[in-house]
Write a protein that holds these residues in place. Structure first.
Motif, PDB file in Angstrom:
ATOM      1  N   SER A 168      46.369  -0.272 -15.147  1.00  0.00           N
ATOM      2  CA  SER A 168      45.076   0.286 -14.753  1.00  0.00           C
ATOM      3  C   SER A 168      44.718  -0.272 -13.381  1.00  0.00           C
ATOM      4  O   SER A 168      45.448  -1.063 -12.820  1.00  0.00           O
ATOM      5  CB  SER A 168      44.001  -0.111 -15.754  1.00  0.00           C
ATOM      6  OG  SER A 168      43.589  -1.431 -15.495  1.00  0.00           O
ATOM      7  N   ASP A 169      43.570   0.167 -12.808  1.00  0.00           N
ATOM      8  CA  ASP A 169      43.254  -0.383 -11.498  1.00  0.00           C
ATOM      9  C   ASP A 169      42.165  -1.457 -11.550  1.00  0.00           C
ATOM     10  O   ASP A 169      41.635  -1.852 -10.530  1.00  0.00           O
ATOM     11  CB  ASP A 169      42.931   0.716 -10.480  1.00  0.00           C
ATOM     12  CG  ASP A 169      41.845   1.655 -10.965  1.00  0.00           C
ATOM     13  OD1 ASP A 169      41.196   1.330 -11.967  1.00  0.00           O
ATOM     14  OD2 ASP A 169      41.656   2.705 -10.325  1.00  0.00           O
ATOM     15  N   ILE A 170      41.883  -1.954 -12.765  1.00  0.00           N
ATOM     16  CA  ILE A 170      40.911  -3.050 -12.889  1.00  0.00           C
ATOM     17  C   ILE A 170      41.379  -4.260 -12.076  1.00  0.00           C
ATOM     18  O   ILE A 170      40.589  -4.974 -11.473  1.00  0.00           O
ATOM     19  CB  ILE A 170      40.736  -3.451 -14.370  1.00  0.00           C
ATOM     20  CG1 ILE A 170      39.990  -2.353 -15.113  1.00  0.00           C
ATOM     21  CG2 ILE A 170      39.948  -4.750 -14.480  1.00  0.00           C
ATOM     22  CD1 ILE A 170      39.713  -2.677 -16.549  1.00  0.00           C
ATOM     23  N   LEU A 171      42.705  -4.445 -12.045  1.00  0.00           N
ATOM     24  CA  LEU A 171      43.267  -5.558 -11.287  1.00  0.00           C
ATOM     25  C   LEU A 171      42.818  -5.534  -9.834  1.00  0.00           C
ATOM     26  O   LEU A 171      42.631  -6.564  -9.214  1.00  0.00           O
ATOM     27  CB  LEU A 171      44.794  -5.456 -11.302  1.00  0.00           C
ATOM     28  CG  LEU A 171      45.523  -6.161 -12.411  1.00  0.00           C
ATOM     29  CD1 LEU A 171      46.993  -6.143 -12.118  1.00  0.00           C
ATOM     30  CD2 LEU A 171      45.035  -7.579 -12.533  1.00  0.00           C
TER      31      LEU A 171
ATOM     32  N   ARG B 193      55.750  -1.941 -13.741  1.00  0.00           N
ATOM     33  CA  ARG B 193      54.693  -2.929 -13.990  1.00  0.00           C
ATOM     34  C   ARG B 193      55.109  -3.866 -15.128  1.00  0.00           C
ATOM     35  O   ARG B 193      54.818  -5.057 -15.118  1.00  0.00           O
ATOM     36  CB  ARG B 193      53.374  -2.222 -14.356  1.00  0.00           C
ATOM     37  CG  ARG B 193      52.824  -1.344 -13.245  1.00  0.00           C
ATOM     38  CD  ARG B 193      52.187  -2.176 -12.161  1.00  0.00           C
ATOM     39  NE  ARG B 193      52.100  -1.463 -10.892  1.00  0.00           N
ATOM     40  CZ  ARG B 193      51.040  -0.781 -10.480  1.00  0.00           C
ATOM     41  NH1 ARG B 193      49.975  -0.718 -11.235  1.00  0.00           N
ATOM     42  NH2 ARG B 193      51.044  -0.174  -9.322  1.00  0.00           N
ATOM     43  N   THR B 194      55.811  -3.270 -16.097  1.00  0.00           N
ATOM     44  CA  THR B 194      56.288  -4.079 -17.221  1.00  0.00           C
ATOM     45  C   THR B 194      57.191  -5.209 -16.734  1.00  0.00           C
ATOM     46  O   THR B 194      57.142  -6.324 -17.249  1.00  0.00           O
ATOM     47  CB  THR B 194      57.093  -3.199 -18.192  1.00  0.00           C
ATOM     48  OG1 THR B 194      56.597  -1.871 -18.103  1.00  0.00           O
ATOM     49  CG2 THR B 194      56.985  -3.694 -19.602  1.00  0.00           C
ATOM     50  N   THR B 195      58.004  -4.910 -15.712  1.00  0.00           N
ATOM     51  CA  THR B 195      58.909  -5.929 -15.178  1.00  0.00           C
ATOM     52  C   THR B 195      58.109  -7.064 -14.543  1.00  0.00           C
ATOM     53  O   THR B 195      58.425  -8.245 -14.732  1.00  0.00           O
ATOM     54  CB  THR B 195      59.839  -5.309 -14.127  1.00  0.00           C
ATOM     55  OG1 THR B 195      60.388  -4.107 -14.653  1.00  0.00           O
ATOM     56  CG2 THR B 195      60.951  -6.259 -13.749  1.00  0.00           C
ATOM     57  N   ILE B 196      57.062  -6.702 -13.806  1.00  0.00           N
ATOM     58  CA  ILE B 196      56.238  -7.727 -13.158  1.00  0.00           C
ATOM     59  C   ILE B 196      55.594  -8.617 -14.220  1.00  0.00           C
ATOM     60  O   ILE B 196      55.656  -9.850 -14.148  1.00  0.00           O
ATOM     61  CB  ILE B 196      55.156  -7.067 -12.279  1.00  0.00           C
ATOM     62  CG1 ILE B 196      55.813  -6.269 -11.154  1.00  0.00           C
ATOM     63  CG2 ILE B 196      54.218  -8.128 -11.711  1.00  0.00           C
ATOM     64  CD1 ILE B 196      54.837  -5.503 -10.279  1.00  0.00           C
TER      65      ILE B 196
ATOM     66  N   ARG C  67      49.032  -2.894 -20.160  1.00  0.00           N
ATOM     67  CA  ARG C  67      48.070  -1.814 -19.945  1.00  0.00           C
ATOM     68  C   ARG C  67      47.131  -2.137 -18.798  1.00  0.00           C
ATOM     69  O   ARG C  67      46.831  -1.301 -17.952  1.00  0.00           O
ATOM     70  CB  ARG C  67      47.244  -1.597 -21.215  1.00  0.00           C
ATOM     71  CG  ARG C  67      47.425  -0.218 -21.809  1.00  0.00           C
ATOM     72  CD  ARG C  67      46.339   0.073 -22.783  1.00  0.00           C
ATOM     73  NE  ARG C  67      45.268   0.788 -22.100  1.00  0.00           N
ATOM     74  CZ  ARG C  67      44.474   1.640 -22.717  1.00  0.00           C
ATOM     75  NH1 ARG C  67      44.627   1.862 -24.002  1.00  0.00           N
ATOM     76  NH2 ARG C  67      43.530   2.253 -22.069  1.00  0.00           N
ATOM     77  N   LEU C  68      46.679  -3.383 -18.810  1.00  0.00           N
ATOM     78  CA  LEU C  68      45.769  -3.827 -17.760  1.00  0.00           C
ATOM     79  C   LEU C  68      46.435  -3.720 -16.394  1.00  0.00           C
ATOM     80  O   LEU C  68      45.832  -3.286 -15.420  1.00  0.00           O
ATOM     81  CB  LEU C  68      45.366  -5.274 -18.025  1.00  0.00           C
ATOM     82  CG  LEU C  68      44.314  -5.849 -17.109  1.00  0.00           C
ATOM     83  CD1 LEU C  68      42.961  -5.282 -17.481  1.00  0.00           C
ATOM     84  CD2 LEU C  68      44.288  -7.353 -17.202  1.00  0.00           C
TER      85      LEU C  68
ATOM     86  N   CYS D  22      45.830 -15.524 -20.836  1.00  0.00           N
ATOM     87  CA  CYS D  22      45.525 -16.027 -19.497  1.00  0.00           C
ATOM     88  C   CYS D  22      45.744 -14.974 -18.430  1.00  0.00           C
ATOM     89  O   CYS D  22      45.023 -14.925 -17.443  1.00  0.00           O
ATOM     90  CB  CYS D  22      46.367 -17.254 -19.186  1.00  0.00           C
ATOM     91  SG  CYS D  22      45.831 -18.666 -20.114  1.00  0.00           S
ATOM     92  N   MET D  23      46.768 -14.141 -18.615  1.00  0.00           N
ATOM     93  CA  MET D  23      46.994 -13.109 -17.600  1.00  0.00           C
ATOM     94  C   MET D  23      45.883 -12.080 -17.629  1.00  0.00           C
ATOM     95  O   MET D  23      45.508 -11.527 -16.593  1.00  0.00           O
ATOM     96  CB  MET D  23      48.355 -12.455 -17.798  1.00  0.00           C
ATOM     97  CG  MET D  23      49.447 -13.389 -17.308  1.00  0.00           C
ATOM     98  SD  MET D  23      51.080 -12.698 -17.334  1.00  0.00           S
ATOM     99  CE  MET D  23      50.967 -11.430 -16.103  1.00  0.00           C
ATOM    100  N   ILE D  24      45.340 -11.844 -18.827  1.00  0.00           N
ATOM    101  CA  ILE D  24      44.210 -10.925 -18.910  1.00  0.00           C
ATOM    102  C   ILE D  24      42.984 -11.566 -18.245  1.00  0.00           C
ATOM    103  O   ILE D  24      42.290 -10.941 -17.448  1.00  0.00           O
ATOM    104  CB  ILE D  24      43.927 -10.552 -20.375  1.00  0.00           C
ATOM    105  CG1 ILE D  24      45.096  -9.715 -20.912  1.00  0.00           C
ATOM    106  CG2 ILE D  24      42.628  -9.779 -20.483  1.00  0.00           C
ATOM    107  CD1 ILE D  24      45.032  -9.430 -22.386  1.00  0.00           C
ATOM    108  N   MET D  25      42.756 -12.843 -18.573  1.00  0.00           N
ATOM    109  CA  MET D  25      41.634 -13.548 -17.943  1.00  0.00           C
ATOM    110  C   MET D  25      41.827 -13.586 -16.427  1.00  0.00           C
ATOM    111  O   MET D  25      40.879 -13.381 -15.668  1.00  0.00           O
ATOM    112  CB  MET D  25      41.546 -15.000 -18.436  1.00  0.00           C
ATOM    113  CG  MET D  25      41.461 -15.174 -19.924  1.00  0.00           C
ATOM    114  SD  MET D  25      39.866 -14.721 -20.553  1.00  0.00           S
ATOM    115  CE  MET D  25      38.850 -15.843 -19.643  1.00  0.00           C
TER     116      MET D  25
END
Ligand SMILES: Nc1ncnc2c1ncn2[C@@H]1O[C@H](COP(=O)(O)OP(=O)(O)O)[C@@H](O)[C@H]1O
Ligand SMILES: [Mg+2]
Lengths: 245, 433
Positions: free
Chosen positions: B406-409, B239-242, B402-403, B312-315
């Protein structure tokens, strides 16, 4: 290891709503297994948990011996997941999309071979070099299923893969799936179309309201309920399950 | 007509969502606050300011002339409170020290024999000394008083005596800046030279942040809409790579845009003004940006861009589709506009401490003022900015990763246990009443 997938007493809670309420089943290697049930039954939720996308609220899922919760990286290397209503990156052509996705599995000549094989699967002719946002629904689905099969996964997870397609496209997609299974790929698919599943799957699990109400080969189920087709089986199985509660 | 009403109502319900209305309200409140702050700033610039008068003349005539012009400018001011008169000689660093001591931003020095000179058809010497304080567009308006008193005295003398040549020699006027005297330059001139260069920086940074912010958020919205994100997240990659890949691409885009604007701005200032704006060559008075300074500027810009991208990625994770992504760009735009306006119009120095604290916390403030700070040697602020930006950026990137783990995405925010509890508390209250 003869089971490609085992799901043991799995639950998923969204906020305060329990979408999956203790589901258990297993899929043998090389099998085409169908999850069938009406909209909102919990099929997609189950497939997403198996695909490492959703955290499992309780229970365990094992894919080819790897635990989905603790070994998700290994699980991701053996599965191919095709989401319901999926699309591709609008700015890319079909070929570019396949090449981008193949990049996660191979490089150099191996990558080219992989892409060529997928282009054969998709069978889109020279439209493979058109932008994907010009594709029809059927073309898009073929591209995506070719993408899913490209890395030769151990387990293919296909969510409502024929829904919304015309009979010809749906037929061709089913042919592709049979072909895949013949090459040793285990297929887990979901559908709300019972007659289609009857044609395609060796075994099915019927789910309703987040629970499995019946499981077996289509023939077994029809015999068990003395019903002419799976639709009738489902109706009777649900009534029976409700009667028990 | 009924159909029209029906359609309009449905469209309005979609467009005027609580979040879009709230964000517009925030902008309105912001502008109102900014407006009142700015009017306060201009008011204080127009209020009477302290003035030091150094008299090298044996006669007091010039002093009384200065006092009467001052009194005419500020009829309500108590002269003894605002004007301090000392006998010369007093010059150079001693003069500056004395000005600081009495709190005067400007001083008028009356030359030896001023009275006898101007009354016998000779030019008299009288000049202004200013202390430059950096601070936005209105920062140095107040010190203009010394200059305007001298020029109105000059005008009065010329009319009086029927001269066509200036009656007063102001050649020794100078501004004290960065520990040096810049002769023949007023703070207002320096301000306009500095700001025509440095106003562009906040503007460019604001534009770049808003632009790449909306690119990132829309791309996230697109990925959600097409389910390409779901597919991507099941690929055998970390996920870090993405996250890193997405950040890097958008960061490079941001830097390319930023650099393009910067080059445009430099060509604008160099081409049209050849480095000399309003008669002041900034390099001549020691206000320069050297190669090392540019490195610091680039570091700040890159960190700020990364921070913006992380936010922005969090938003974007909360965007359901392309459309809902658009409204989510508003918070980041507001966050970039606040420091832009404040830095442009008021500058950093002289802001109330609370406002400085608020601005410091907003990461985009730092690259917006870094050029000015470097010119005026405020290195503490520059390095503190870099340190803060680094910490902020790392924190935001960690939160983003972290986001993504998680599965919030996938499920969206409404399934977050915290949000569920809030909703429950909310509806619980409603039921109770
Ligand atoms: N992100 C989500 N948030 C809240 N509830 C959800 C979410 N996704 C699915 N559900 C709910 O979970 C249940 C099962 O949904 P799903 O797995 O999509 O069903 P299916 O794929 O069988 O149609 C439904 O009641 C649905 O409303
Ligand atoms: Mg579904």
């Amino acid at each position: 290891m003869t089971d490609a997938l085992t799901v043991a007493d799995v639950r998923k809670v969204y906020g305060d709503r329990e979408a999956v309420r203790g589901i258990s089943f297993s899929v043998r290697e090389g099998e085409i297994f169908g999850l069938i049930g009406p909209n909102g039954a919990g099929k997609s939720t189950t497939l997403r948990m198996i695909s490492t996308l959703l955290r499992i609220s309780s229970g365990t899922i094992t894919v080819c011996g790897y635990d989905v919760a603790t070994e998700s990286d290994s699980v991701r290397s053996v599965i191919s997941y095709l989401p319901e209503d999926a699309g591709a990156y609008k700015d890319l052509t079909g070929r570019q999309y396949l090449r981008f996705m193949a990049g996660f599995f191979a490089d150099g000549e191996e990558l080219e071979a992989m892409v060529d094989r997928a282009i054969g699967f998709a069978d889109l002719g020279d439209r493979i070099d058109s932008k994907v946002d010009t594709y029809s629904k059927g073309m898009m689905r073929r591209l995506l299923i070719a993408r899913a099969m490209m890395p030769s996964p151990k387990l293919a997870i296909l969510d409502e893969v024929t829904s919304g397609l015309d009979v010809v496209n749906a037929y061709e997609i089913r042919e592709i799936i049979r072909d895949i299974a013949r090459h040793g790929v285990t297929v887990l698919l979901s559908s709300h179309n019972m007659s289609e599943v009857e044609l395609l799957c060796e075994r099915v699990a019927m789910i309703d309201g987040g629970r499995i109400v019946q499981m077996g080969t289509p023939e077994e189920l029809k015999r068990r309920f003395d019903a002419p087709n799976l639709e009738e089986v489902f109706i009777r199985a649900v009534r029976e399950a409700e009667g028990l509660v | 007509m009924n159909h029209l009403l029906n359609i309009t109502k449905k469209e309005l319900r979609e467009l005027l969502t609580p979040s879009s209305v709230a964000s517009v309200l925030v902008v309105v409140v912001l502008f109102a606050a900014l407006g009142s702050m700015m009017s306060g700033q201009t008011e204080s610039a127009m209020a009477p300011q302290k003035l030091l008068v150094v008299n090298n003349d044996s006669d007091d005539w010039a002093v009384s002339q200065i006092e009467s012009v001052y009194g005419a400018t500020y009829p309500d001011a108590d002269l003894s409170e605002y004007i301090t008169v000392v006998d010369g000689p007093l010059a150079g660093q001693d003069l500056v020290d004395r000005m600081v001591e009495v709190g005067a931003g400007s001083a008028i020095v009356i030359g030896e024999g001023f009275y006898s000179n101007v009354t016998s058809h000779r030019t008299g010497e009288m000049y202004a000394t200013y202390i430059y304080s950096s601070g936005g567009l209105f920062g140095n308006l107040s010190s203009a008083i010394a200059g305007s008193i001298i020029s109105s005295l000059n005008l009065a003398l010329m009319t009086d005596q029927g001269w066509t040549e200036p009656a007063i020699d102001t050649g020794a006027s100078a501004t004290y800046i960065n520990g040096d005297f810049a002769s023949g330059v007023t703070p207002t001139e320096i301000d306009s030279a500095v700001s025509s260069q440095n106003m562009m920086v906040p503007l460019i940074i604001m534009i770049v942040i808003v632009m790449i912010g909306s690119i990132v958020i829309s791309s996230m919205g697109n990925e959600k809409e097409n389910k390409t994100l779901e597919t991507l997240l099941t690929m055998p990659v970390k996920r870090t790579t993405i996250v890193t890949g997405k950040l890097l691409a958008a960061g490079i885009t941001g830097l390319v845009f930023g650099a393009a604007y910067m080059v445009g701005m430099m060509m604008y200032t160099n081409g049209i003004m050849s480095g000399t704006v309003s008669g002041v060559n900034l390099a001549d008075i020691g206000l320069t940006i050297d190669a090392f300074d540019w490195v610091l500027i680039l570091i700040q810009m890159f960190l700020a861009i990364l921070a913006a991208l992380g936010i922005c990625m969090i938003m974007g994770a909360f965007a359901k589709n392309y459309k809902s992504a658009q409204t989510l760009t508003l918070p980041i735009s507001v966050l970039a506009m606040i420091p832009m306006f404040v830095i442009m119009f008021m500058g950093w120095n002289g802001l109330p401490l609370v406002l400085q604290a608020v601005l410091f916390i907003i990461p985009f403030t730092h690259p917006m003022m870094v050029m000015t700070n470097l010119m005026f040697g405020d290195m503490t602020l520059v390095y503190a900015g870099i340190a803060y930006l680094a910490v902020f950026t790392v924190a935001v990137i960690l939160a983003t990763v972290r986001l993504y783990k998680s599965d919030i995405l996938i499920t969206g925010i409404s399934q977050n246990p915290y949000v569920v509890r809030m909703k429950a508390a909310f509806s619980g209250k409603k039921n109770a009443e």
